[in-house]
Motif scaffolding. Sequence first.
Motif, PDB file in Angstrom:
ATOM      1  N   PRO A   1      19.043  50.401 -21.566  1.00 42.44           N
ATOM      2  CA  PRO A   1      19.196  49.133 -22.285  1.00 42.44           C
ATOM      3  C   PRO A   1      17.869  48.683 -22.893  1.00 42.44           C
ATOM      4  CG  PRO A   1      19.376  48.809 -19.897  1.00 42.44           C
ATOM      5  CD  PRO A   1      19.206  50.277 -20.138  1.00 42.44           C
ATOM      6  N   ASN A   2      17.951  47.840 -23.892  1.00 45.49           N
ATOM      7  CA  ASN A   2      16.807  47.193 -24.551  1.00 45.49           C
ATOM      8  C   ASN A   2      15.928  48.121 -25.373  1.00 45.49           C
ATOM      9  OD1 ASN A   2      17.468  44.582 -23.582  1.00 45.49           O
ATOM     10  ND2 ASN A   2      16.567  45.130 -21.616  1.00 45.49           N
ATOM     11  N   MET A   3      15.834  49.368 -25.027  1.00 43.37           N
ATOM     12  CA  MET A   3      15.072  50.337 -25.810  1.00 43.37           C
ATOM     13  C   MET A   3      15.469  51.726 -25.337  1.00 43.37           C
ATOM     14  SD  MET A   3      10.943  50.991 -26.076  1.00 43.37           S
ATOM     15  CE  MET A   3      10.613  49.291 -26.445  1.00 43.37           C
ATOM     16  N   LYS A   4      15.998  52.515 -26.225  1.00 34.52           N
ATOM     17  CA  LYS A   4      16.428  53.874 -25.881  1.00 34.52           C
ATOM     18  C   LYS A   4      15.210  54.760 -25.611  1.00 34.52           C
ATOM     19  CE  LYS A   4      20.768  52.946 -26.715  1.00 34.52           C
ATOM     20  NZ  LYS A   4      21.500  52.409 -25.620  1.00 34.52           N
ATOM     21  N   GLY A   5      15.431  55.841 -24.907  1.00 34.89           N
ATOM     22  CA  GLY A   5      14.350  56.771 -24.583  1.00 34.89           C
ATOM     23  C   GLY A   5      13.699  57.384 -25.800  1.00 34.89           C
ATOM     24  N   PHE A   6      14.478  57.623 -26.858  1.00 33.81           N
ATOM     25  CA  PHE A   6      13.892  58.155 -28.100  1.00 33.81           C
ATOM     26  C   PHE A   6      12.864  57.170 -28.652  1.00 33.81           C
ATOM     27  CE2 PHE A   6      18.253  60.235 -28.757  1.00 33.81           C
ATOM     28  CZ  PHE A   6      17.839  61.461 -28.272  1.00 33.81           C
ATOM     29  N   GLU A   7      13.259  55.892 -28.707  1.00 35.23           N
ATOM     30  CA  GLU A   7      12.366  54.856 -29.234  1.00 35.23           C
ATOM     31  C   GLU A   7      11.146  54.679 -28.331  1.00 35.23           C
ATOM     32  OE1 GLU A   7      12.436  50.114 -30.462  1.00 35.23           O
ATOM     33  OE2 GLU A   7      14.276  51.069 -29.763  1.00 35.23           O
ATOM     34  N   PHE A   8      11.374  54.654 -27.017  1.00 32.46           N
ATOM     35  CA  PHE A   8      10.270  54.533 -26.058  1.00 32.46           C
ATOM     36  C   PHE A   8       9.256  55.658 -26.271  1.00 32.46           C
ATOM     37  CE2 PHE A   8       8.691  56.212 -21.980  1.00 32.46           C
ATOM     38  CZ  PHE A   8       7.832  55.186 -21.615  1.00 32.46           C
ATOM     39  N   THR A   9       9.747  56.880 -26.389  1.00 32.24           N
ATOM     40  CA  THR A   9       8.863  58.032 -26.569  1.00 32.24           C
ATOM     41  C   THR A   9       8.101  57.931 -27.876  1.00 32.24           C
ATOM     42  OG1 THR A   9      10.348  59.394 -25.226  1.00 32.24           O
ATOM     43  CG2 THR A   9       8.797  60.557 -26.655  1.00 32.24           C
ATOM     44  N   LYS A  10       8.775  57.562 -28.951  1.00 28.75           N
ATOM     45  CA  LYS A  10       8.103  57.397 -30.249  1.00 28.75           C
ATOM     46  C   LYS A  10       7.007  56.348 -30.166  1.00 28.75           C
ATOM     47  CE  LYS A  10      11.939  58.529 -33.311  1.00 28.75           C
ATOM     48  NZ  LYS A  10      12.876  57.976 -34.312  1.00 28.75           N
ATOM     49  N   MET A  11       7.303  55.242 -29.500  1.00 29.48           N
ATOM     50  CA  MET A  11       6.329  54.144 -29.430  1.00 29.48           C
ATOM     51  C   MET A  11       5.082  54.536 -28.652  1.00 29.48           C
ATOM     52  SD  MET A  11       8.623  50.716 -29.227  1.00 29.48           S
ATOM     53  CE  MET A  11       7.219  49.666 -29.586  1.00 29.48           C
ATOM     54  N   ILE A  12       5.252  55.220 -27.523  1.00 31.20           N
ATOM     55  CA  ILE A  12       4.044  55.580 -26.778  1.00 31.20           C
ATOM     56  C   ILE A  12       3.257  56.672 -27.494  1.00 31.20           C
ATOM     57  CG2 ILE A  12       4.873  54.772 -24.543  1.00 31.20           C
ATOM     58  CD1 ILE A  12       5.356  57.657 -23.755  1.00 31.20           C
ATOM     59  N   ARG A  13       3.924  57.533 -28.232  1.00 34.10           N
ATOM     60  CA  ARG A  13       3.219  58.584 -28.981  1.00 34.10           C
ATOM     61  C   ARG A  13       2.379  58.008 -30.117  1.00 34.10           C
ATOM     62  NH1 ARG A  13       3.300  61.173 -25.161  1.00 34.10           N
ATOM     63  NH2 ARG A  13       4.720  62.851 -24.705  1.00 34.10           N
ATOM     64  N   LYS A  14       2.755  56.835 -30.624  1.00 37.33           N
ATOM     65  CA  LYS A  14       1.994  56.195 -31.700  1.00 37.33           C
ATOM     66  C   LYS A  14       0.663  55.635 -31.204  1.00 37.33           C
ATOM     67  CE  LYS A  14       5.897  54.888 -34.585  1.00 37.33           C
ATOM     68  NZ  LYS A  14       6.658  53.749 -35.150  1.00 37.33           N
ATOM     69  N   GLU A  15       0.562  55.398 -29.905  1.00 34.55           N
ATOM     70  CA  GLU A  15      -0.655  54.830 -29.342  1.00 34.55           C
ATOM     71  C   GLU A  15      -1.585  55.962 -28.913  1.00 34.55           C
ATOM     72  OE1 GLU A  15      -0.018  51.597 -26.575  1.00 34.55           O
ATOM     73  OE2 GLU A  15       1.924  51.146 -27.522  1.00 34.55           O
ATOM     74  N   GLU A  16      -2.796  55.913 -29.410  1.00 37.77           N
ATOM     75  CA  GLU A  16      -3.758  56.989 -29.157  1.00 37.77           C
ATOM     76  C   GLU A  16      -3.929  57.284 -27.668  1.00 37.77           C
ATOM     77  OE1 GLU A  16      -8.437  57.974 -30.016  1.00 37.77           O
ATOM     78  OE2 GLU A  16      -7.375  56.618 -31.362  1.00 37.77           O
ATOM     79  N   LYS A  17      -3.948  56.262 -26.857  1.00 38.31           N
ATOM     80  CA  LYS A  17      -4.136  56.412 -25.414  1.00 38.31           C
ATOM     81  C   LYS A  17      -3.078  57.318 -24.776  1.00 38.31           C
ATOM     82  CE  LYS A  17      -4.253  53.641 -21.190  1.00 38.31           C
ATOM     83  NZ  LYS A  17      -4.188  52.292 -20.616  1.00 38.31           N
TER      84      LYS A  17
END
Length: 101
Positions: free
Chosen positions: A37-53
């Motif tokens: 819920p609230n954020m699918k795993g695909f979106e979660f993975t994309k979002m963390i990959r965008k952050e250099e850390k």
Amino acid sequence: ILEGSGYNVTLAVDGADALEKVRQGNFDLDVSDVEMPNMKGFEFTKMIRKEEKFQDLPGVLVTSLDSEEDKRRGIEAGADAYITKGAFEQGNLLATVKQLL
């Protein structure tokens, strides 16, 4: 499964909670469901990959979605492994985690 094998595990209730916890913590790997819920795993993975850390943080998606298109979406999102629940075996998850760490 992971705790029983000696790994320290932090649980999240959904994708948004997972994103917040990853940003606040220090993790060696993320294992995420796709259907959250609230954020699918695909979106979660994309979002963390965008952050250099987190670009090098290994990520595993575990899901019941087993079409080739879904697998492609997972890898394109940045997952290092995509495990389907239909063919899920505890040993497969542990081997994947060990390989990525």
